[in-house]
Motif scaffolding. Structure first.
Motif, PDB file in Angstrom:
ATOM      1  N   LEU A  36     -45.344  89.072  97.416  1.00 50.81           N
ATOM      2  CA  LEU A  36     -45.999  87.954  96.934  1.00 50.81           C
ATOM      3  C   LEU A  36     -46.369  88.003  95.515  1.00 50.81           C
ATOM      4  CD1 LEU A  36     -48.153  87.004  99.891  1.00 50.81           C
ATOM      5  CD2 LEU A  36     -46.165  85.902  99.300  1.00 50.81           C
ATOM      6  N   GLU A  37     -47.050  89.120  95.202  1.00 52.56           N
ATOM      7  CA  GLU A  37     -47.310  89.313  93.812  1.00 52.56           C
ATOM      8  C   GLU A  37     -46.448  89.381  92.798  1.00 52.56           C
ATOM      9  OE1 GLU A  37     -50.417  92.592  93.105  1.00 52.56           O
ATOM     10  OE2 GLU A  37     -51.079  92.083  95.188  1.00 52.56           O
ATOM     11  N   ALA A  38     -45.321  89.939  93.233  1.00 50.52           N
ATOM     12  CA  ALA A  38     -43.967  89.863  92.335  1.00 50.52           C
ATOM     13  C   ALA A  38     -43.394  88.528  92.410  1.00 50.52           C
ATOM     14  CB  ALA A  38     -42.828  90.953  93.062  1.00 50.52           C
ATOM     15  N   PHE A  39     -43.412  87.631  93.285  1.00 54.37           N
ATOM     16  CA  PHE A  39     -43.115  86.291  93.310  1.00 54.37           C
ATOM     17  C   PHE A  39     -43.730  85.751  92.491  1.00 54.37           C
ATOM     18  CE2 PHE A  39     -43.789  82.007  94.761  1.00 54.37           C
ATOM     19  CZ  PHE A  39     -42.673  81.419  94.635  1.00 54.37           C
ATOM     20  N   LEU A  40     -45.125  85.716  92.494  1.00 58.59           N
ATOM     21  CA  LEU A  40     -46.222  84.975  91.437  1.00 58.59           C
ATOM     22  C   LEU A  40     -45.815  85.502  90.054  1.00 58.59           C
ATOM     23  CD1 LEU A  40     -48.508  83.265  90.889  1.00 58.59           C
ATOM     24  CD2 LEU A  40     -50.000  84.983  91.607  1.00 58.59           C
ATOM     25  N   ARG A  41     -45.705  86.712  89.833  1.00 56.79           N
ATOM     26  CA  ARG A  41     -45.308  86.909  88.342  1.00 56.79           C
ATOM     27  C   ARG A  41     -43.838  86.363  87.744  1.00 56.79           C
ATOM     28  NH1 ARG A  41     -46.853  92.098  90.453  1.00 56.79           N
ATOM     29  NH2 ARG A  41     -44.642  92.705  90.404  1.00 56.79           N
ATOM     30  N   ALA A  42     -42.772  86.135  88.761  1.00 55.12           N
ATOM     31  CA  ALA A  42     -41.923  85.384  88.341  1.00 55.12           C
ATOM     32  C   ALA A  42     -42.025  84.126  88.365  1.00 55.12           C
ATOM     33  CB  ALA A  42     -40.845  85.506  89.353  1.00 55.12           C
ATOM     34  N   ALA A  43     -43.007  83.340  89.340  1.00 53.65           N
ATOM     35  CA  ALA A  43     -43.160  82.059  89.033  1.00 53.65           C
ATOM     36  C   ALA A  43     -43.960  81.466  87.943  1.00 53.65           C
ATOM     37  CB  ALA A  43     -44.050  81.604  90.266  1.00 53.65           C
ATOM     38  N   GLU A  44     -44.927  82.399  87.670  1.00 57.82           N
ATOM     39  CA  GLU A  44     -45.732  82.225  86.573  1.00 57.82           C
ATOM     40  C   GLU A  44     -44.772  82.164  85.222  1.00 57.82           C
ATOM     41  OE1 GLU A  44     -49.514  84.480  84.222  1.00 57.82           O
ATOM     42  OE2 GLU A  44     -49.108  84.770  86.240  1.00 57.82           O
ATOM     43  N   HIS A  45     -44.047  83.172  85.100  1.00 62.49           N
ATOM     44  CA  HIS A  45     -43.112  83.313  84.017  1.00 62.49           C
ATOM     45  C   HIS A  45     -42.257  82.369  83.781  1.00 62.49           C
ATOM     46  CE1 HIS A  45     -40.859  85.273  80.806  1.00 62.49           C
ATOM     47  NE2 HIS A  45     -39.982  85.349  81.380  1.00 62.49           N
ATOM     48  N   THR A  66     -45.818  72.246  88.188  1.00 60.19           N
ATOM     49  CA  THR A  66     -45.220  73.063  89.362  1.00 60.19           C
ATOM     50  C   THR A  66     -45.471  74.373  89.803  1.00 60.19           C
ATOM     51  OG1 THR A  66     -42.967  72.062  88.891  1.00 60.19           O
ATOM     52  CG2 THR A  66     -42.804  74.036  89.746  1.00 60.19           C
ATOM     53  N   LEU A  67     -46.072  74.817  88.938  1.00 55.86           N
ATOM     54  CA  LEU A  67     -46.891  76.199  88.686  1.00 55.86           C
ATOM     55  C   LEU A  67     -48.320  76.018  89.558  1.00 55.86           C
ATOM     56  CD1 LEU A  67     -47.428  79.192  88.620  1.00 55.86           C
ATOM     57  CD2 LEU A  67     -48.338  78.920  86.395  1.00 55.86           C
ATOM     58  N   GLN A  68     -48.725  75.149  89.658  1.00 55.13           N
ATOM     59  CA  GLN A  68     -49.993  74.697  90.510  1.00 55.13           C
ATOM     60  C   GLN A  68     -49.592  74.577  91.978  1.00 55.13           C
ATOM     61  OE1 GLN A  68     -53.006  74.859  89.974  1.00 55.13           O
ATOM     62  NE2 GLN A  68     -53.768  74.316  87.955  1.00 55.13           N
ATOM     63  N   ASP A  69     -48.591  73.918  92.040  1.00 58.53           N
ATOM     64  CA  ASP A  69     -48.030  73.669  93.482  1.00 58.53           C
ATOM     65  C   ASP A  69     -47.817  75.198  94.082  1.00 58.53           C
ATOM     66  OD1 ASP A  69     -48.135  70.999  93.145  1.00 58.53           O
ATOM     67  OD2 ASP A  69     -46.175  70.627  92.909  1.00 58.53           O
ATOM     68  N   LEU A  70     -47.051  75.946  93.265  1.00 58.55           N
ATOM     69  CA  LEU A  70     -46.604  77.287  93.946  1.00 58.55           C
ATOM     70  C   LEU A  70     -47.921  78.051  93.943  1.00 58.55           C
ATOM     71  CD1 LEU A  70     -43.409  77.755  91.656  1.00 58.55           C
ATOM     72  CD2 LEU A  70     -43.562  77.693  94.062  1.00 58.55           C
ATOM     73  N   LEU A  71     -48.821  77.913  92.999  1.00 57.79           N
ATOM     74  CA  LEU A  71     -50.316  78.614  93.240  1.00 57.79           C
ATOM     75  C   LEU A  71     -50.811  78.361  94.805  1.00 57.79           C
ATOM     76  CD1 LEU A  71     -51.677  78.662  89.936  1.00 57.79           C
ATOM     77  CD2 LEU A  71     -50.515  80.637  91.101  1.00 57.79           C
ATOM     78  N   ALA A  72     -50.769  77.072  94.885  1.00 62.87           N
ATOM     79  CA  ALA A  72     -51.437  76.449  96.134  1.00 62.87           C
ATOM     80  C   ALA A  72     -50.708  77.098  97.477  1.00 62.87           C
ATOM     81  CB  ALA A  72     -51.354  74.784  96.322  1.00 62.87           C
ATOM     82  N   ALA A  73     -49.512  77.037  97.499  1.00 67.50           N
ATOM     83  CA  ALA A  73     -48.613  77.728  98.356  1.00 67.50           C
ATOM     84  C   ALA A  73     -49.019  79.053  98.638  1.00 67.50           C
ATOM     85  CB  ALA A  73     -47.228  77.396  98.411  1.00 67.50           C
ATOM     86  N   LEU A  74     -49.436  80.075  97.471  1.00 68.35           N
ATOM     87  CA  LEU A  74     -49.585  81.297  97.442  1.00 68.35           C
ATOM     88  C   LEU A  74     -51.168  81.560  97.865  1.00 68.35           C
ATOM     89  CD1 LEU A  74     -47.612  82.584  94.482  1.00 68.35           C
ATOM     90  CD2 LEU A  74     -47.604  83.568  96.821  1.00 68.35           C
ATOM     91  N   SER A  75     -51.711  80.689  97.567  1.00 63.83           N
ATOM     92  CA  SER A  75     -53.257  80.856  98.124  1.00 63.83           C
ATOM     93  C   SER A  75     -53.339  80.716  99.555  1.00 63.83           C
ATOM     94  CB  SER A  75     -53.934  79.478  97.203  1.00 63.83           C
ATOM     95  OG  SER A  75     -54.235  79.892  95.761  1.00 63.83           O
ATOM     96  N   ALA A  76     -52.602  80.012 100.097  1.00 66.33           N
ATOM     97  CA  ALA A  76     -52.708  80.100 101.633  1.00 66.33           C
ATOM     98  C   ALA A  76     -52.560  81.450 102.077  1.00 66.33           C
ATOM     99  CB  ALA A  76     -51.723  78.962 102.065  1.00 66.33           C
ATOM    100  N   GLN A  77     -51.816  82.088 101.443  1.00 62.49           N
ATOM    101  CA  GLN A  77     -51.527  83.587 101.936  1.00 62.49           C
ATOM    102  C   GLN A  77     -52.695  84.583 101.616  1.00 62.49           C
ATOM    103  OE1 GLN A  77     -48.811  83.703 103.871  1.00 62.49           O
ATOM    104  NE2 GLN A  77     -48.741  81.687 103.455  1.00 62.49           N
ATOM    105  N   GLN A  78     -53.589  84.029 100.879  1.00 69.90           N
ATOM    106  CA  GLN A  78     -54.834  85.059 100.409  1.00 69.90           C
ATOM    107  C   GLN A  78     -55.525  85.885 101.519  1.00 69.90           C
ATOM    108  OE1 GLN A  78     -56.874  83.514  97.089  1.00 69.90           O
ATOM    109  NE2 GLN A  78     -58.277  85.178  96.960  1.00 69.90           N
ATOM    110  N   ALA A  79     -55.597  85.090 102.516  1.00 70.58           N
ATOM    111  CA  ALA A  79     -56.453  85.424 103.560  1.00 70.58           C
ATOM    112  C   ALA A  79     -55.784  86.808 104.352  1.00 70.58           C
ATOM    113  CB  ALA A  79     -56.623  84.384 104.711  1.00 70.58           C
TER     114      ALA A  79
END
Length: 154
Positions: free
Chosen positions: A48-57, A68-81
């Protein structure tokens, strides 16, 4: 004889979009948006962290597409638990978004030097897409200062 580990679907996607993003940014971004969300709930935290680095970049740095990055961050935020360590990477990405919009952000507080450098780097790339080279240079200078001030290699 040991065989190489099999890449997961999220790792394969992350690798593929990173390999293609420089020559087809919009295609890579579209793949992130359409293919990643169903893979996220099953991925380990490191992926997930590697995906986030790629998505951010790609989304911020190459496409300058904060929505689009905000949307991807929202999807990743759901995995934070499931993966509390993801919080730092999410904080870095939010800081990068704020820096790209010239907002001085408190989101950098508490981030280690390498994460502060990454946030500045992608924000600087976004500024080059806007042809705001003076702001990009200021962000690069700030990243250099964070790298020099950190206790760990940045």
């Amino acid at each position: 004889m040991t065989s190489a580990p099999v890449a997961s679907p999220l790792d394969e996607l992350t690798g593929a979009v990173m390999a293609a993003h420089a020559r087809n940014t919009q295609g890579a971004l579209a793949r992130l948006v359409t293919e990643a969300p169903p893979l996220l709930p099953h991925a380990p935290g490191s992926e997930l962290e590697a995906f986030l680095r790629a998505a951010e970049h790609i989304a911020l740095g190459h496409a300058d597409d904060s929505g689009t990055l905000q949307d991807l961050l929202a999807a990743l935020s759901a995995q934070q638990a499931r993966h509390p360590a993801l919080a730092q990477a999410l904080q870095r990405a939010q800081a990068a978004l704020a820096l790209a919009d010239d907002l001085h952000t408190e989101l950098l507080a508490g981030l280690p030097a390498p994460e502060r450098v990454r946030a500045h780097y992608n924000a600087a790339l976004a500024r080059t897409r806007r042809r705001d080279f003076a702001a990009a240079l200021q962000l690069v200078d700030a990243a250099t200062a964070h790298a020099a001030a950190g206790d760990e290699p940045a």
